[in-house]
Motif scaffolding. Structure first.
Motif, PDB file in Angstrom:
ATOM      1  N   ALA A 176       0.836  -1.202   0.000  1.00 54.86           N
ATOM      2  CA  ALA A 176       0.000   0.000   0.000  1.00 54.86           C
ATOM      3  C   ALA A 176       0.869   1.250   0.000  1.00 54.86           C
ATOM      4  N   LEU A 177       1.869   1.241   0.865  1.00 56.23           N
ATOM      5  CA  LEU A 177       2.720   2.428   0.963  1.00 56.23           C
ATOM      6  C   LEU A 177       3.455   2.665  -0.349  1.00 56.23           C
ATOM      7  N   GLN A 178       3.961   1.559  -0.881  1.00 53.99           N
ATOM      8  CA  GLN A 178       4.708   1.682  -2.132  1.00 53.99           C
ATOM      9  C   GLN A 178       3.819   2.246  -3.231  1.00 53.99           C
ATOM     10  N   LYS A 179       2.645   1.659  -3.318  1.00 57.27           N
ATOM     11  CA  LYS A 179       1.686   2.087  -4.339  1.00 57.27           C
ATOM     12  C   LYS A 179       1.398   3.570  -4.161  1.00 57.27           C
ATOM     13  N   TYR A 180       1.186   3.913  -2.914  1.00 59.37           N
ATOM     14  CA  TYR A 180       0.839   5.288  -2.640  1.00 59.37           C
ATOM     15  C   TYR A 180       1.953   6.226  -3.102  1.00 59.37           C
ATOM     16  N   CYS A 181       3.185   5.842  -2.725  1.00 59.21           N
ATOM     17  CA  CYS A 181       4.287   6.746  -3.070  1.00 59.21           C
ATOM     18  C   CYS A 181       4.598   6.734  -4.553  1.00 59.21           C
ATOM     19  N   LEU A 182       4.556   5.529  -5.140  1.00 62.85           N
ATOM     20  CA  LEU A 182       4.978   5.443  -6.536  1.00 62.85           C
ATOM     21  C   LEU A 182       3.912   5.952  -7.497  1.00 62.85           C
ATOM     22  N   ASP A 183       2.674   5.536  -7.263  1.00 66.19           N
ATOM     23  CA  ASP A 183       1.633   5.866  -8.236  1.00 66.19           C
ATOM     24  C   ASP A 183       0.685   6.959  -7.774  1.00 66.19           C
ATOM     25  N   ASP A 184       0.147   6.726  -6.557  1.00 67.22           N
ATOM     26  CA  ASP A 184      -0.961   7.590  -6.156  1.00 67.22           C
ATOM     27  C   ASP A 184      -0.554   9.047  -6.047  1.00 67.22           C
ATOM     28  N   VAL A 185       0.611   9.268  -5.447  1.00 73.22           N
ATOM     29  CA  VAL A 185       1.025  10.663  -5.272  1.00 73.22           C
ATOM     30  C   VAL A 185       1.216  11.350  -6.633  1.00 73.22           C
ATOM     31  N   PRO A 186       1.979  10.730  -7.585  1.00 69.46           N
ATOM     32  CA  PRO A 186       2.089  11.378  -8.898  1.00 69.46           C
ATOM     33  C   PRO A 186       0.721  11.580  -9.546  1.00 69.46           C
ATOM     34  N   ASP A 187      -0.147  10.550  -9.389  1.00 70.59           N
ATOM     35  CA  ASP A 187      -1.478  10.686  -9.979  1.00 70.59           C
ATOM     36  C   ASP A 187      -2.199  11.885  -9.374  1.00 70.59           C
ATOM     37  N   LEU A 188      -2.025  11.973  -8.056  1.00 75.26           N
ATOM     38  CA  LEU A 188      -2.686  13.065  -7.351  1.00 75.26           C
ATOM     39  C   LEU A 188      -2.201  14.410  -7.896  1.00 75.26           C
ATOM     40  N   ILE A 189      -0.888  14.481  -8.128  1.00 70.19           N
ATOM     41  CA  ILE A 189      -0.331  15.730  -8.658  1.00 70.19           C
ATOM     42  C   ILE A 189      -0.928  16.003 -10.037  1.00 70.19           C
ATOM     43  N   ASP A 190      -0.972  14.941 -10.853  1.00 70.02           N
ATOM     44  CA  ASP A 190      -1.552  15.107 -12.187  1.00 70.02           C
ATOM     45  C   ASP A 190      -2.966  15.635 -12.098  1.00 70.02           C
ATOM     46  N   CYS A 191      -3.692  15.001 -11.180  1.00 68.31           N
ATOM     47  CA  CYS A 191      -5.103  15.356 -11.055  1.00 68.31           C
ATOM     48  C   CYS A 191      -5.251  16.816 -10.645  1.00 68.31           C
ATOM     49  N   MET A 192      -4.376  17.238  -9.695  1.00 69.10           N
ATOM     50  CA  MET A 192      -4.455  18.625  -9.251  1.00 69.10           C
ATOM     51  C   MET A 192      -4.198  19.584 -10.391  1.00 69.10           C
ATOM     52  N   ASN A 193      -3.239  19.197 -11.252  1.00 65.79           N
ATOM     53  CA  ASN A 193      -2.811  20.114 -12.305  1.00 65.79           C
ATOM     54  C   ASN A 193      -3.571  19.907 -13.601  1.00 65.79           C
ATOM     55  N   PHE A 194      -4.611  19.086 -13.520  1.00 64.08           N
ATOM     56  CA  PHE A 194      -5.282  18.726 -14.771  1.00 64.08           C
ATOM     57  C   PHE A 194      -5.803  19.973 -15.485  1.00 64.08           C
ATOM     58  N   GLY A 195      -5.364  20.121 -16.755  1.00 61.97           N
ATOM     59  CA  GLY A 195      -5.875  21.229 -17.570  1.00 61.97           C
ATOM     60  C   GLY A 195      -5.235  22.555 -17.260  1.00 61.97           C
ATOM     61  N   PHE A 196      -4.374  22.568 -16.247  1.00 58.66           N
ATOM     62  CA  PHE A 196      -3.762  23.835 -15.848  1.00 58.66           C
ATOM     63  C   PHE A 196      -2.933  24.418 -16.976  1.00 58.66           C
TER      64      PHE A 196
END
Lengths: 206, 732
Positions: free
Chosen positions: B246-266
């Motif tokens: 879970a931690l690995q997934k979170y750090c490797l994928d979820d966080v970058p995804d989260l960043i992408d999501c935040m910046n979506f369309g910016f």
């Protein structure tokens, strides 16, 4: 009301060169068709008397040259027109496309009082020819878009529809005539200042 | 026993204690670890927030820039507007004094420049709107969107944090269970060992039996706890795995995804907004391009000759030819002509001869002076013309090349004006002597006059009349709306490409076209042809017979737009004089033949070419319906327009009649004197081995295309070939 004095209608025929403006006029006025191919110079007019209901109308039909270079001459001829006949050749798509610019040109040059409702009539000439390019539907829909201009398909050569088309021209011009006359019945009175008060100073004060 | 028990108990306790202390240690550790994770995750969110804030502050900075840029643009627009208004006001205020300005062609240039500012006022105020309103709003929108997006993403991030915490809790509890069970199992084992040792000490069978039961019990207990401990360990291990995953997934994928999501369309929306700016710039660029074109046209319209003409006309009273001085006779003297009485005849004769030779000498001298003037003029013009107007170097951080010293110019100028003075003085002298000469000649009744007059008529006006101050043509002359003579002079095409190309196209495909030159072509095609010809291209290479009306249309348009019509306005009176009040056609042809001699050579060549073609076209009038009079009706207003100050209606029929006559009698009127290209009926331009290049001029003349190696037989081959071709395609 039945006897009005002014029953002279000025009608202008416009359209590209070679669509048959002169032939249409000749067919209507003289009931003749000539195969002679002759470009009109400047402008020319013929008159014809016509009985519309109970009124005798004199139509003064102005035939114009379709040549680009003669257009500058047109201005003088357009003035005071009561109706404008736009002619195209059903075998020539270019002449159909030009209708729009002829119409605009006329409205700009003639400057009628109520350009929205100025009576136009569109004639699709040369229907006797076989190589037709403009279908009736296309022409009609164009006319409908432009405030329902009446559309007739004519053949100056065989005299098809010519009489009928010009009768419509006369009727529409007449209808407009009435409207404008009625407007003119009650003109805004011009007040002539009455010189009642004498000048304040009598004589010269020097 | 008690002791032992105590001992056992103590060991038991110590074991428990030790296991307990280990557990608390572990618990503390995990607790710390959990806190650490929690802290890190929170930090992550915080730094993400900071990241967004940084982005937004850059965005604000950009926004600020455009806001201020908008002010600058608005100021610029306002300044331009003021400039325009002030100049307009000044102009209106001084209207009376500036009445004659309109006579100058530079007035038009000035007017164009001033009027042009208005377009830029408009463009820059729009630019200001774009930067200050539309883009500003857009940036605000982007900032709002980004903030909102961040908040939403943050809550999504928190949710996944919760998840992680849950997993961690689970881990803790499994760990706790594991340790507990492990220690329980350890205790059970210990107890078992103890009981087994005790049993080993006991010898009596009876006691042993009871012992065995207890051992068995302990054994069972031990096994039970052991199983439990195993299970707990497995659970624990599994949970560790899953937490790590879970931690690995979170750090490797979820966080970058989260960043992408935040910046979506910016970035896209920023790019889009900047594109608004670019599009505005693009429009301004187009506006500037238009300015360049109008200015170019205005420069092209600068015309010394017309200026002079207008000016002279305006001040005709000042510049009018002075009244002729009359002979004031002595009382009683009735002779008012120079008289060659016997008394003075001889003397007069010798004076006359003297004067003749003097005159001849003076004329040669004068011609020499004029040549010098021309040469000087050229070098002076070179000087004026080379003044570097290309400032591109400045834009490349280079300096403009220095101009040649002013002294050179002054030197040339002095020399030029000096020569000009000489020229005017000497030509005036010539005129004076000529007048004396003529009147003496008349008095002496000498005969050589006749030849002189005829000569004058026969000599065709030179291509270049003596003219002071010929302005060079700047750049490529305009085709449409330009001057035919200038175009021919610069391009060296005797027949401009547009004429030869259209004529040859109609010759190939349009001779049978009903109503050619009468029926209008498609405006779109005509414009397209016009553009291509203006660029110097030939759009009619692959033309089909369908477009003939457009080809004729573009040719008519060309003639119509010429600055000086083919039949020049200056000579309108001479042209119309050939036909007005002339009884027979023959006489009219005769008259026109005389006028033709006054035409500049280039115009003569083009007329000869074009009228021969029109005559050829009229030959096919049974098919194309365009006989000479029809062609004349359609072309007269284009070729021979009636000047505006003349009566349009009165002359219209005359011009048509004249054109018709020229079409019919073209051979007589334009003799083919072996000079310059002529129209040939059966010359079809077929590109030969792709040798049709620029030198070819596209003229459909074999005479021009003939290479030295072409011999006569080949030539006649062409001719018959072409003729056959025509025969095959036509039915006549």
């Amino acid at each position: 009301m039945a006897l009005r004095k002014k029953v002279l209608l000025k009608v202008i025929i416009l359209g590209d060169s070679g669509v048959g403006k002169t032939s249409l006029m000749n067919q209507f006025v003289n009931r003749k068709f000539s195969n002679q191919y002759k470009a009109t110079i400047g402008a020319d007019f013929l008159t014809k008397e016509l009985q519309i209901d109970d009124r005798l109308v004199t139509m003064q039909i102005w035939d114009t040259a379709g040549q680009e270079r003669f257009q500058s001459l047109g201005v003088a001829f357009y003035r005071g027109a009561d109706c404008c006949v736009l002619v195209m050749d059903v075998t020539s798509p270019t002449s159909f496309k030009s209708l729009e610019s002829w119409k605009d040109e006329f409205l700009i040059q003639a400057g009628p009082r109520d350009p929205e409702n100025f009576p136009f009539v569109v004639l699709g000439n040369k229907v006797d020819l076989e190589n037709r390019m403009i279908p009736t539907r296309k022409a009609q829909s164009w006319c409908q878009e432009k405030n329902n201009i009446p559309y007739y398909e004519t053949s100056a050569k065989e005299g098809v529809n010519v009489e009928k088309a010009f009768e419509t021209v006369a009727r529409n011009a007449l209808a407009r005539e009435k409207e404008i006359d009625q407007q003119a019945d009650f003109p805004i009175p011009i007040r002539i200042p009455q010189q009642e008060d004498p000048p304040k100073r009598d004589g010269c004060s020097c | 026993m008690v002791n032992y028990t105590c001992g056992v108990a103590s060991t038991k306790n110590s074991v428990r204690r030790s296991s307990n202390s280990q557990l608390t240690l572990l618990r503390k550790q995990t607790e710390r670890y959990r806190l650490h994770i929690r802290f890190q995750l929170n930090e992550q969110l915080k730094s993400l927030e900071q990241r967004i804030e940084t982005q937004l502050s850059i965005l604000t900075e950009i926004q600020e820039y455009f806001k201020r840029r908008a002010d600058v643009e608005l100021d610029y627009a306002k300044n331009l507007d003021n400039l325009h208004k002030q100049i307009g006001q000044k102009h209106r205020a001084q209207k009376a004094r500036r009445e004659t300005w309109s006579l100058q062609s530079i007035y038009k240039l000035w007017d164009t420049i001033v009027q042009d500012t208005r377009t830029h006022v408009k463009y820059h105020s729009i630019m200001s709107d774009v930067c200050g309103k539309y883009m500003y709003d857009k940036f605000n929108e982007i900032a709002d969107d980004t903030r909102r997006m961040f908040t939403k993403c943050k809550s999504a991030g928190l949710a996944s944090h919760e998840d992680i915490y849950k997993v961690l809790n689970e881990l803790q509890s499994t760990m706790k269970t594991y340790h507990q069970y492990q220690s329980e199992s350890k205790q059970a084992e210990q107890k078992l060992r103890n009981i087994q040792q005790q049993m080993a000490k006991i010898k009596s069978a009876k006691k042993q039996k009871t012992m065995e039961k207890r051992v068995e019990k302990r054994q069972m207990k031990y096994t039970e706890t052991k199983v439990k401990a195993f299970k707990a360990r497995n659970d624990y291990l599994m949970t560790i795995e899953s937490v790590n995953a879970a931690l690995q997934k979170y750090c490797l994928d979820d966080v970058p995804d989260l960043i992408d999501c935040m910046n979506f369309g910016f970035h896209t929306s920023i790019a889009k907004t900047i594109q608004m700016y670019l599009s505005a710039q693009e429009n301004i660029k187009r506006g500037r391009q238009a300015t360049i074109e109008t200015m170019n046209r205005a420069i092209g319209d600068l015309d010394t000759a017309t200026d002079k003409q207008k000016y002279l006309e305006q001040y005709s009273s000042v510049f009018t030819i002075l009244k002729r001085i009359k002979f004031e006779p002595h009382k009683g003297d009735e002779v008012s002509a120079v008289n060659a009485q016997v008394l003075i005849r001889d003397e007069m004769q010798s004076r006359f001869i003297q004067m003749q030779s003097r005159l001849a000498a003076l004329k040669t001298e004068n011609d020499e002076i004029f040549k010098t003037i021309e040469a000087t003029e050229q070098s002076l013009m070179e000087y004026i013309n080379t003044n570097n107007s290309d400032v591109s170097d400045l834009f490349k951080d280079l300096n403009l090349p220095q101009n040649v010293s002013k002294d050179t110019r002054k030197e040339i100028e002095d020399y030029y004006v000096e020569k000009f003075k000489q020229y005017t003085l000497s030509s005036n002298l010539i005129a004076r002597l000529q007048a004396r000469h003529d009147i003496m000649q008349k008095a002496l009744g000498a005969a050589p006059v006749a030849t002189g007059v005829e000569d004058k008529n026969l000599i065709r006006r030179p291509v270049k009349p003596k003219q002071i101050g010929r302005a060079p043509i700047l750049g490529r002359p305009r085709l449409f709306g330009g001057k035919l003579i200038d175009y021919v002079e610069v391009t060296q095409q005797h027949i401009p490409l547009i004429i030869s190309s259209c004529v040859s196209a109609i010759n190939r495909l349009g001779l049978h076209n009903q109503g050619i030159f009468r029926v209008p072509g498609a405006q779109v095609d005509i414009n397209q042809f016009k553009e291509a010809f203006e660029k110097g291209e030939d759009p009619l290479v692959n033309i089909t017979g369908r477009d003939m009306n457009s080809v004729a249309g573009v040719l008519k348009l060309y003639f119509r737009e010429l600055k000086e019509p083919l039949f020049s306005r200056d000579m309108f009176d001479s042209f119309i004089g050939c036909i007005v009040d002339v009884e027979s056609e023959e006489k009219c042809v005769d008259n026109f033949c005389q006028v033709v001699k006054l035409l500049p050579r280039p115009i003569f060549i083009v007329m000869r070419y074009f009228f021969a073609f029109l005559n050829h076209l009229a030959e096919y009038s049974d098919e194309n319906m365009m006989d000479a009079s029809n062609l004349a009706s359609c072309l007269a207003p284009t070729l021979l327009p009636i000047p505006e100050d003349q009566d349009q209606v009165q002359y219209l029929t005359h011009t048509i009649e004249l054109i018709r006559t020229i079409i019919i009698h073209h051979e007589e009127i334009f003799p083919s004197d072996g000079n310059g290209p002529v129209y040939e009926k059966f010359a079809i331009t077929v590109p030969i081995d792709g040798e049709e290049d620029e030198d070819d001029e596209g003229i459909s003349e074999r005479s021009l295309r003939r290479t030295p190696s072409d011999d006569a037989s080949q030539d006649s081959d062409y001719c018959t070939e072409d003729f056959n071709l025509m025969n095959e395609t036509d039915v006549w």
